[in-house]
Design a protein around this motif. Structure first.
Motif, PDB file in Angstrom:
ATOM      1  N   ARG A  93       0.773  -1.277  -0.006  1.00  0.00           N
ATOM      2  CA  ARG A  93      -0.107  -0.040   0.041  1.00  0.00           C
ATOM      3  C   ARG A  93       0.717   1.347   0.045  1.00  0.00           C
ATOM      4  NH1 ARG A  93      -4.407   1.800   4.555  1.00  0.00           N
ATOM      5  NH2 ARG A  93      -5.139   3.763   3.631  1.00  0.00           N
ATOM      6  N   LYS A  94       1.921   1.297   0.809  1.00  0.00           N
ATOM      7  CA  LYS A  94       2.735   2.634   0.734  1.00  0.00           C
ATOM      8  C   LYS A  94       3.631   2.810  -0.431  1.00  0.00           C
ATOM      9  CE  LYS A  94       4.645   3.226   4.747  1.00  0.00           C
ATOM     10  NZ  LYS A  94       5.505   2.919   5.969  1.00  0.00           N
ATOM     11  N   ARG A  95       3.910   1.504  -0.839  1.00  0.00           N
ATOM     12  CA  ARG A  95       4.683   1.760  -2.399  1.00  0.00           C
ATOM     13  C   ARG A  95       3.528   2.495  -3.540  1.00  0.00           C
ATOM     14  NH1 ARG A  95       6.375  -3.068  -2.032  1.00  0.00           N
ATOM     15  NH2 ARG A  95       5.045  -4.105  -3.625  1.00  0.00           N
ATOM     16  N   ILE A  96       2.432   1.660  -3.325  1.00  0.00           N
ATOM     17  CA  ILE A  96       1.359   2.151  -4.527  1.00  0.00           C
ATOM     18  C   ILE A  96       1.054   3.652  -4.318  1.00  0.00           C
ATOM     19  CG2 ILE A  96      -1.028   1.981  -5.146  1.00  0.00           C
ATOM     20  CD1 ILE A  96      -0.656  -1.067  -4.860  1.00  0.00           C
ATOM     21  N   TYR A  99       2.835   6.206  -6.188  1.00  0.00           N
ATOM     22  CA  TYR A  99       2.839   6.500  -7.792  1.00  0.00           C
ATOM     23  C   TYR A  99       2.210   7.864  -8.004  1.00  0.00           C
ATOM     24  CZ  TYR A  99       3.158   1.403  -8.741  1.00  0.00           C
ATOM     25  OH  TYR A  99       3.652   0.219  -8.956  1.00  0.00           O
ATOM     26  N   PRO A 100       2.994   8.623  -8.780  1.00  0.00           N
ATOM     27  CA  PRO A 100       2.362   9.798  -9.067  1.00  0.00           C
ATOM     28  C   PRO A 100       1.104   9.755  -9.879  1.00  0.00           C
ATOM     29  CG  PRO A 100       4.046   9.400 -10.609  1.00  0.00           C
ATOM     30  CD  PRO A 100       3.969   8.305  -9.516  1.00  0.00           C
ATOM     31  N   GLU A 101       0.358   8.661 -10.376  1.00  0.00           N
ATOM     32  CA  GLU A 101      -0.543   8.687 -11.160  1.00  0.00           C
ATOM     33  C   GLU A 101      -1.654   8.540 -10.087  1.00  0.00           C
ATOM     34  OE1 GLU A 101       1.751   6.551 -11.392  1.00  0.00           O
ATOM     35  OE2 GLU A 101       2.418   6.225 -13.571  1.00  0.00           O
ATOM     36  N   ILE A 102      -1.669   8.152  -9.000  1.00  0.00           N
ATOM     37  CA  ILE A 102      -2.816   7.668  -8.052  1.00  0.00           C
ATOM     38  C   ILE A 102      -2.931   9.174  -6.845  1.00  0.00           C
ATOM     39  CG2 ILE A 102      -3.225   6.305  -6.042  1.00  0.00           C
ATOM     40  CD1 ILE A 102      -1.718   4.053  -7.688  1.00  0.00           C
ATOM     41  N   ASP A 103      -4.287   9.075  -6.771  1.00  0.00           N
ATOM     42  CA  ASP A 103      -4.873  10.300  -5.796  1.00  0.00           C
ATOM     43  C   ASP A 103      -4.837   9.641  -4.612  1.00  0.00           C
ATOM     44  OD1 ASP A 103      -5.733  12.891  -5.198  1.00  0.00           O
ATOM     45  OD2 ASP A 103      -7.538  11.972  -5.182  1.00  0.00           O
ATOM     46  N   LEU A 130     -19.448 -21.762   6.356  1.00  0.00           N
ATOM     47  CA  LEU A 130     -18.045 -21.630   5.665  1.00  0.00           C
ATOM     48  C   LEU A 130     -16.974 -22.047   6.760  1.00  0.00           C
ATOM     49  CD1 LEU A 130     -18.545 -18.579   3.364  1.00  0.00           C
ATOM     50  CD2 LEU A 130     -18.725 -20.989   2.684  1.00  0.00           C
ATOM     51  N   ASP A 131     -16.209 -22.647   6.299  1.00  0.00           N
ATOM     52  CA  ASP A 131     -14.896 -23.302   6.915  1.00  0.00           C
ATOM     53  C   ASP A 131     -14.102 -21.947   7.414  1.00  0.00           C
ATOM     54  OD1 ASP A 131     -15.773 -25.668   7.222  1.00  0.00           O
ATOM     55  OD2 ASP A 131     -14.587 -26.234   5.387  1.00  0.00           O
ATOM     56  N   GLY A 132     -13.783 -20.940   6.280  1.00  0.00           N
ATOM     57  CA  GLY A 132     -12.895 -19.926   6.386  1.00  0.00           C
ATOM     58  C   GLY A 132     -13.536 -18.842   5.641  1.00  0.00           C
ATOM     59  N   ASN A 133     -12.664 -17.718   5.840  1.00  0.00           N
ATOM     60  CA  ASN A 133     -13.311 -16.492   5.004  1.00  0.00           C
ATOM     61  C   ASN A 133     -12.680 -16.721   3.497  1.00  0.00           C
ATOM     62  OD1 ASN A 133     -13.666 -13.851   3.761  1.00  0.00           O
ATOM     63  ND2 ASN A 133     -12.471 -12.844   5.655  1.00  0.00           N
ATOM     64  N   PRO A 134     -13.778 -16.515   2.343  1.00  0.00           N
ATOM     65  CA  PRO A 134     -13.289 -16.934   1.156  1.00  0.00           C
ATOM     66  C   PRO A 134     -12.925 -15.632   0.335  1.00  0.00           C
ATOM     67  CG  PRO A 134     -15.489 -16.830   1.224  1.00  0.00           C
ATOM     68  CD  PRO A 134     -15.021 -16.584   2.640  1.00  0.00           C
ATOM     69  N   LEU A 135     -13.020 -14.383   1.056  1.00  0.00           N
ATOM     70  CA  LEU A 135     -12.737 -13.163   0.646  1.00  0.00           C
ATOM     71  C   LEU A 135     -11.467 -12.580   0.548  1.00  0.00           C
ATOM     72  CD1 LEU A 135     -16.168 -11.378   1.417  1.00  0.00           C
ATOM     73  CD2 LEU A 135     -15.655 -12.370  -0.507  1.00  0.00           C
ATOM     74  N   PRO A 136     -10.777 -12.053  -0.462  1.00  0.00           N
ATOM     75  CA  PRO A 136      -9.464 -11.592  -0.345  1.00  0.00           C
ATOM     76  C   PRO A 136      -9.559 -10.034   0.201  1.00  0.00           C
ATOM     77  CG  PRO A 136     -10.319 -11.194  -2.633  1.00  0.00           C
ATOM     78  CD  PRO A 136     -11.170 -11.856  -1.761  1.00  0.00           C
ATOM     79  N   ALA A 137      -8.356  -9.775   0.721  1.00  0.00           N
ATOM     80  CA  ALA A 137      -8.041  -8.205   1.189  1.00  0.00           C
ATOM     81  C   ALA A 137      -8.000  -7.241  -0.445  1.00  0.00           C
ATOM     82  CB  ALA A 137      -6.964  -8.095   1.656  1.00  0.00           C
ATOM     83  N   VAL A 138      -8.591  -6.144  -0.226  1.00  0.00           N
ATOM     84  CA  VAL A 138      -8.778  -5.238  -1.399  1.00  0.00           C
ATOM     85  C   VAL A 138      -8.020  -4.021  -1.070  1.00  0.00           C
ATOM     86  CG1 VAL A 138     -10.368  -4.001  -2.753  1.00  0.00           C
ATOM     87  CG2 VAL A 138     -11.023  -6.462  -2.026  1.00  0.00           C
ATOM     88  N   LEU A 139      -7.313  -3.469  -2.246  1.00  0.00           N
ATOM     89  CA  LEU A 139      -7.150  -2.077  -2.235  1.00  0.00           C
ATOM     90  C   LEU A 139      -8.031  -1.266  -3.013  1.00  0.00           C
ATOM     91  CD1 LEU A 139      -3.210  -2.358  -2.347  1.00  0.00           C
ATOM     92  CD2 LEU A 139      -4.552  -1.903  -0.278  1.00  0.00           C
ATOM     93  N   ILE A 140      -8.668  -0.144  -2.962  1.00  0.00           N
ATOM     94  CA  ILE A 140      -9.520   0.392  -3.618  1.00  0.00           C
ATOM     95  C   ILE A 140      -8.721   1.792  -4.091  1.00  0.00           C
ATOM     96  CG2 ILE A 140     -11.603   1.754  -3.861  1.00  0.00           C
ATOM     97  CD1 ILE A 140     -12.687  -0.172  -1.876  1.00  0.00           C
ATOM     98  N   GLU A 163       2.396  -5.710  -9.659  1.00  0.00           N
ATOM     99  CA  GLU A 163       3.104  -5.562  -8.310  1.00  0.00           C
ATOM    100  C   GLU A 163       2.805  -7.063  -7.795  1.00  0.00           C
ATOM    101  OE1 GLU A 163       4.546  -3.415  -6.432  1.00  0.00           O
ATOM    102  OE2 GLU A 163       4.355  -1.520  -7.638  1.00  0.00           O
ATOM    103  N   ASN A 164       3.981  -7.170  -6.848  1.00  0.00           N
ATOM    104  CA  ASN A 164       3.957  -8.362  -6.228  1.00  0.00           C
ATOM    105  C   ASN A 164       2.784  -8.671  -5.140  1.00  0.00           C
ATOM    106  OD1 ASN A 164       6.129  -9.663  -7.558  1.00  0.00           O
ATOM    107  ND2 ASN A 164       7.638  -8.504  -5.979  1.00  0.00           N
TER     108      ASN A 164
END
Length: 317
Positions: A93-96, A99-103, A130-140, A163-164
């Motif tokens: 997140r800090k790396r993104i 970016y100069p293109e990102i607000d 459900l056995d676990g959380n199927p949802l991933p983390a998200v960056l908006i 990006e990795n």
């Protein structure tokens, strides 16, 4: 003994030149009321002919305003790998953010995403099985203003996908591209219709002045007999054409604002259904003045062609 002609000072000649023009302009305005019914009918037709492209311009301006608002709200969603630890996510997140293109960059954790899905989907009880959380983390990610058009945002998405830790990036701007295509088609269509209607204004003013010239044929013949110059004969008719355009433009401005006020309630009600604060905008002062100037220019052009063609053919018998 010969007559001595006293030449007037240049300043006086300059002032009298414009005084004479102002006098003829006012006289031409008064001529419109010699035949009030015919003049009012001509002005009404001119007003409607100018109001139609003016209303189309307002429609296009509001459509572009809507497009601009939707384009500014465009965002990129990055779905992160489920096995990515919080420390790596924070570093990403800090790396993104650099970016100069990102607000701006907002982070939605897996637990927060599951909680929001549970509240909004209505499948809260089913999720308990459900056995676990199927949802991933998200960056908006909200791109900078210069990177919110479809082409630039797609380029930025490709850069972010490299990006990795990023599983998948999503950019749903296909609908925006279609909207831009519709607006482009609307712009071309409105331009074509406006050209036809403005040509109609030229024909209306030109034909009206042709009739005026024919009605005053005997007066024009007398003026030519006593030695009046062509400029002196042409000038009242040119001012009449300008007055037709000016008054027609003012009437068109008024009609356009009436249409905007009439439609404002329906548009506000429709915007409320989408939880939008959109307000319909009218011509405004600058566009209104430009409309009047356009009417005056069209009136001058039409009157110039009509006057030079028809008065030239009138000769004293």
């Amino acid at each position: 003994m010969g007559l001595v002609r006293h030449k007037q000072p240049p300043l006086r000649r300059f002032v009298m030149y414009w005084v004479d023009h102002a006098r003829q302009a006012m006289a031409s305005l008064g001529e419109l009321w010699r035949y009030p019914l015919a003049s009012m009918m001509t002005l009404a037709v001119l007003g409607v002919s100018l109001a139609l492209p003016s209303c189309f311009h307002v429609l296009l301006k509001n459509a572009e305003k809507v497009e601009s608002g939707w384009q500014d709200s465009s965002q990129i969603t990055l779905y992160l790998r489920k096995d990515l630890p919080e420390e790596s996510i924070a570093a990403l997140r800090k790396r993104i953010e650099l970016y100069p293109e990102i607000d701006s960059v907002d982070y939605v954790s897996r637990d927060q995403a599951l909680s929001e899905f549970r509240e909004q989907s209505g499948f809260g009880e089913a999720l308990d099985y459900l056995d676990g959380n199927p949802l991933p983390a998200v960056l908006i990610i909200v791109p900078d203003a210069q990177w919110r058009n479809p082409e630039a945002a797609s380029e930025l998405l490709g850069k972010l996908n490299a990006e990795n830790g990023v599983e998948q990036g999503k950019l749903d701007l296909q609908w925006l591209g279609r909207l831009q295509g519709i607006i482009k088609l609307l712009r071309h269509t409105i331009t074509g219709i406006a050209v036809l209607l403005l040509a109609a204004v030229l024909l209306i003013v030109g034909n009206t002045l042709r009739l005026n010239i024919l009605n005053q044929r005997s007066e024009i013949e007398v003026l030519k007999l006593v030695g009046a110059t062509d400029a002196f004969i042409h000038r009242p008719f040119l001012y009449t054409g300008i007055w037709f355009g000016v008054i027609g433009g003012m009437l068109a401005w008024w009609l356009t604002e009436v249409m905007v006020l009439w439609s404002e309630g329906v548009v506000s009600e429709l915007a409320g259904l989408y939880d939008s604060q959109f307000q319909l905008v009218g011509l405004g002062l600058v566009d209104g003045v430009n409309l009047i100037l356009l009417g005056a220019l069209l009136g001058l052009i039409a009157s110039w062609f009509s006057v030079h063609r028809h008065i030239r053919d009138i000769e004293p018998s």
